[in-house]
Design an enzyme around this catalytic site. Structure first.
Site, PDB file in Angstrom:
ATOM      1  N   ASP A 264       0.857  -1.180   0.000  1.00 52.08           N
ATOM      2  CA  ASP A 264       0.000   0.000   0.000  1.00 52.08           C
ATOM      3  C   ASP A 264       0.905   1.245   0.000  1.00 52.08           C
ATOM      4  O   ASP A 264       1.683   1.447   0.938  1.00 52.08           O
ATOM      5  CB  ASP A 264      -0.863  -0.064   1.271  1.00 52.08           C
ATOM      6  CG  ASP A 264      -1.764   1.137   1.429  1.00 52.08           C
ATOM      7  OD1 ASP A 264      -1.652   2.101   0.644  1.00 52.08           O
ATOM      8  OD2 ASP A 264      -2.580   1.121   2.367  1.00 52.08           O
TER       9      ASP A 264
ATOM     10  N   ASP B 274      -6.180   6.997  -5.059  1.00 52.99           N
ATOM     11  CA  ASP B 274      -6.542   8.374  -4.702  1.00 52.99           C
ATOM     12  C   ASP B 274      -7.321   8.390  -3.378  1.00 52.99           C
ATOM     13  O   ASP B 274      -6.985   9.148  -2.439  1.00 52.99           O
ATOM     14  CB  ASP B 274      -7.406   8.941  -5.853  1.00 52.99           C
ATOM     15  CG  ASP B 274      -7.606  10.432  -5.783  1.00 52.99           C
ATOM     16  OD1 ASP B 274      -6.965  11.084  -4.940  1.00 52.99           O
ATOM     17  OD2 ASP B 274      -8.411  10.951  -6.581  1.00 52.99           O
TER      18      ASP B 274
ATOM     19  N   THR C  73      -3.853   2.409 -14.486  1.00 47.01           N
ATOM     20  CA  THR C  73      -4.106   0.987 -14.770  1.00 47.01           C
ATOM     21  C   THR C  73      -5.271   0.391 -13.980  1.00 47.01           C
ATOM     22  O   THR C  73      -5.529  -0.807 -14.070  1.00 47.01           O
ATOM     23  CB  THR C  73      -2.850   0.133 -14.487  1.00 47.01           C
ATOM     24  OG1 THR C  73      -2.528   0.246 -13.090  1.00 47.01           O
ATOM     25  CG2 THR C  73      -1.682   0.573 -15.331  1.00 47.01           C
TER      26      THR C  73
ATOM     27  N   VAL D  33      -9.129   2.100 -12.575  1.00 43.52           N
ATOM     28  CA  VAL D  33     -10.388   2.606 -13.144  1.00 43.52           C
ATOM     29  C   VAL D  33     -10.192   3.139 -14.573  1.00 43.52           C
ATOM     30  O   VAL D  33     -11.090   3.028 -15.411  1.00 43.52           O
ATOM     31  CB  VAL D  33     -10.924   3.740 -12.238  1.00 43.52           C
ATOM     32  CG1 VAL D  33     -12.178   4.369 -12.814  1.00 43.52           C
ATOM     33  CG2 VAL D  33     -11.228   3.205 -10.860  1.00 43.52           C
ATOM     34  N   TYR D  34      -9.021   3.677 -14.880  1.00 46.67           N
ATOM     35  CA  TYR D  34      -8.781   4.273 -16.209  1.00 46.67           C
ATOM     36  C   TYR D  34      -8.369   3.254 -17.276  1.00 46.67           C
ATOM     37  O   TYR D  34      -8.134   3.616 -18.429  1.00 46.67           O
ATOM     38  CB  TYR D  34      -7.758   5.411 -16.103  1.00 46.67           C
ATOM     39  CG  TYR D  34      -8.308   6.704 -15.493  1.00 46.67           C
ATOM     40  CD1 TYR D  34      -9.642   6.819 -15.116  1.00 46.67           C
ATOM     41  CD2 TYR D  34      -7.488   7.814 -15.311  1.00 46.67           C
ATOM     42  CE1 TYR D  34     -10.142   7.986 -14.563  1.00 46.67           C
ATOM     43  CE2 TYR D  34      -7.990   8.996 -14.769  1.00 46.67           C
ATOM     44  CZ  TYR D  34      -9.311   9.074 -14.391  1.00 46.67           C
ATOM     45  OH  TYR D  34      -9.809  10.243 -13.854  1.00 46.67           O
TER      46      TYR D  34
HETATM   47  N1  AR6 Z   1      -1.312   1.497  -3.076  1.00 48.48           N
HETATM   48  C1  AR6 Z   1      -0.714   1.229  -4.252  1.00 48.48           C
HETATM   49  N2  AR6 Z   1      -1.398   1.011  -5.397  1.00 48.48           N
HETATM   50  C2  AR6 Z   1      -2.736   1.039  -5.323  1.00 48.48           C
HETATM   51  C3  AR6 Z   1      -3.445   1.316  -4.122  1.00 48.48           C
HETATM   52  C4  AR6 Z   1      -2.670   1.555  -2.955  1.00 48.48           C
HETATM   53  N3  AR6 Z   1      -3.231   1.835  -1.781  1.00 48.48           N
HETATM   54  N4  AR6 Z   1      -4.769   1.278  -4.387  1.00 48.48           N
HETATM   55  C5  AR6 Z   1      -4.894   0.977  -5.708  1.00 48.48           C
HETATM   56  N5  AR6 Z   1      -3.680   0.825  -6.264  1.00 48.48           N
HETATM   57  P1  AR6 Z   1      -6.587   3.602  -9.737  1.00 48.48           P
HETATM   58  P2  AR6 Z   1      -6.356   5.175 -12.216  1.00 48.48           P
HETATM   59  C6  AR6 Z   1      -3.321   0.542  -7.668  1.00 48.48           C
HETATM   60  O1  AR6 Z   1      -7.928   3.104 -10.146  1.00 48.48           O
HETATM   61  O2  AR6 Z   1      -6.541   3.965 -13.047  1.00 48.48           O
HETATM   62  C7  AR6 Z   1      -9.645   7.315  -8.830  1.00 48.48           C
HETATM   63  O3  AR6 Z   1     -10.983   7.244  -8.481  1.00 48.48           O
HETATM   64  C8  AR6 Z   1      -4.331  -0.201  -8.520  1.00 48.48           C
HETATM   65  O4  AR6 Z   1      -4.207  -1.598  -8.307  1.00 48.48           O
HETATM   66  O5  AR6 Z   1      -6.412   4.010  -8.320  1.00 48.48           O
HETATM   67  O6  AR6 Z   1      -5.265   6.137 -12.572  1.00 48.48           O
HETATM   68  C9  AR6 Z   1      -9.209   8.717  -9.210  1.00 48.48           C
HETATM   69  O7  AR6 Z   1      -9.897   9.711  -8.489  1.00 48.48           O
HETATM   70  C10 AR6 Z   1      -3.894   0.204  -9.911  1.00 48.48           C
HETATM   71  O8  AR6 Z   1      -2.832  -0.638 -10.369  1.00 48.48           O
HETATM   72  O9  AR6 Z   1      -6.119   4.862 -10.648  1.00 48.48           O
HETATM   73  C11 AR6 Z   1      -9.522   8.765 -10.665  1.00 48.48           C
HETATM   74  O10 AR6 Z   1     -10.866   9.090 -10.885  1.00 48.48           O
HETATM   75  C12 AR6 Z   1      -3.321   1.598  -9.725  1.00 48.48           C
HETATM   76  O11 AR6 Z   1      -3.187   1.793  -8.310  1.00 48.48           O
HETATM   77  C13 AR6 Z   1      -9.270   7.359 -11.143  1.00 48.48           C
HETATM   78  O12 AR6 Z   1      -9.434   6.524  -9.995  1.00 48.48           O
HETATM   79  C14 AR6 Z   1      -4.178   2.724 -10.300  1.00 48.48           C
HETATM   80  O13 AR6 Z   1      -5.528   2.465 -10.093  1.00 48.48           O
HETATM   81  C15 AR6 Z   1      -7.855   7.196 -11.640  1.00 48.48           C
HETATM   82  O14 AR6 Z   1      -7.745   5.928 -12.212  1.00 48.48           O
END
Ligand code: AR6
Length: 216
Positions: A55, A79, A164, A166-167
């Site tokens: 994390d 986020d 990687t 939600v996007y």
């Molecule tokens: N520590 C490390 N990596 C993480 C954690 C964590 N605590 N939580 C998730 N991941 P995402 P995006 C990884 O969806 O695709 C948000 O709502 C996860 O497994 O967090 O850039 C924002 O507000 C994945 O590999 O970000 C935007 O609306 C990576 O972080 C949107 O999501 C990114 O997943 C951005 O989407």
């Protein structure tokens, strides 16, 4: 474009070696003699890149990167985790920043996080790859690193896998681009920053380890 000249003897065909521009002969002489005439040339080592599984909000680094959205007002995924761990002051600070464009980055304190700073960036939403997604994702990594390089208090930075979740950016392509862009951006600054790729799953960590082992 003019050829770079050696700062020691003026010969053309010099190359940038750390903070110096030198020809091969001067570089060799300065590194093999007593070295009184010049300060030592920094070692030409590549950037220090690591893989960490876990994390990102728990990491003891100087700055963590947030994969945010354009409002910078929080969301899900990494986020949401960062805002929960940092506490309400982070949201209050983000509310003063007037959002952030895709591919750009903004920096705030880390508040309750172990990391002193959060660098917020907005990755591209994946629409199939023909809408500038790779350039925008590379720009996220570059702009985050440039903010870190501007701040002397930052020596260690951890990135999540931007875009990687939600996007929906394909994970293999995103990891390869992340490693290549970090390498390219930090090559002129040997030893200045240590970068960790923070992966949330074993599968993601293995992907980065595999790619780093074969130096994309
Ligand atoms: N520590 C490390 N990596 C993480 C954690 C964590 N605590 N939580 C998730 N991941 P995402 P995006 C990884 O969806 O695709 C948000 O709502 C996860 O497994 O967090 O850039 C924002 O507000 C994945 O590999 O970000 C935007 O609306 C990576 O972080 C949107 O999501 C990114 O997943 C951005 O989407």
């Amino acid at each position: 474009m003019t050829e770079p000249r050696c700062e020691r003897c003026g010969t053309p065909d010099a190359v940038q070696l750390g903070e110096r521009t030198l020809c091969e002969t001067c570089y060799f002489e300065m590194n093999s003699c007593c070295g009184h005439e010049f300060e030592p040339v920094p070692a030409m080592e590549g950037p220090v890149l690591k893989v960490v599984k876990g994390d990102i909000t728990t990491l003891q680094v100087d700055a963590i990167v947030n994969a945010a959205n354009k409002t910078l007002l929080g969301g899900g995924g990494v986020d949401g985790a960062i805002h929960r761990a940092a506490g309400p002051k982070l949201l209050a600070k983000c509310a003063t920043l007037a959002g952030c464009k895709t591919g750009k980055a903004k920096i705030t304190p880390g508040y309750r996080l172990p990391a002193a700073f959060v660098i917020h960036t907005v990755g591209p939403v994946w629409h199939g790859g023909q809408q500038g997604e790779p350039d925008l994702l590379a720009s996220c990594y570059r702009n985050c690193l440039n903010l870190a390089l501007e701040n002397n208090a930052i020596r260690t930075v951890a990135f999540p896998s931007i875009s990687t979740g939600v996007y929906r950016y394909p994970k293999d392509q995103a990891a390869e681009l992340a490693i290549r862009t970090v390498n390219e951006t930090l090559t002129p600054f040997p030893g200045r920053l240590e970068v960790s790729f923070c992966c949330f799953s074993d599968e993601d960590a293995d992907r980065y380890r595999r790619l780093l082992a074969c130096e994309v």
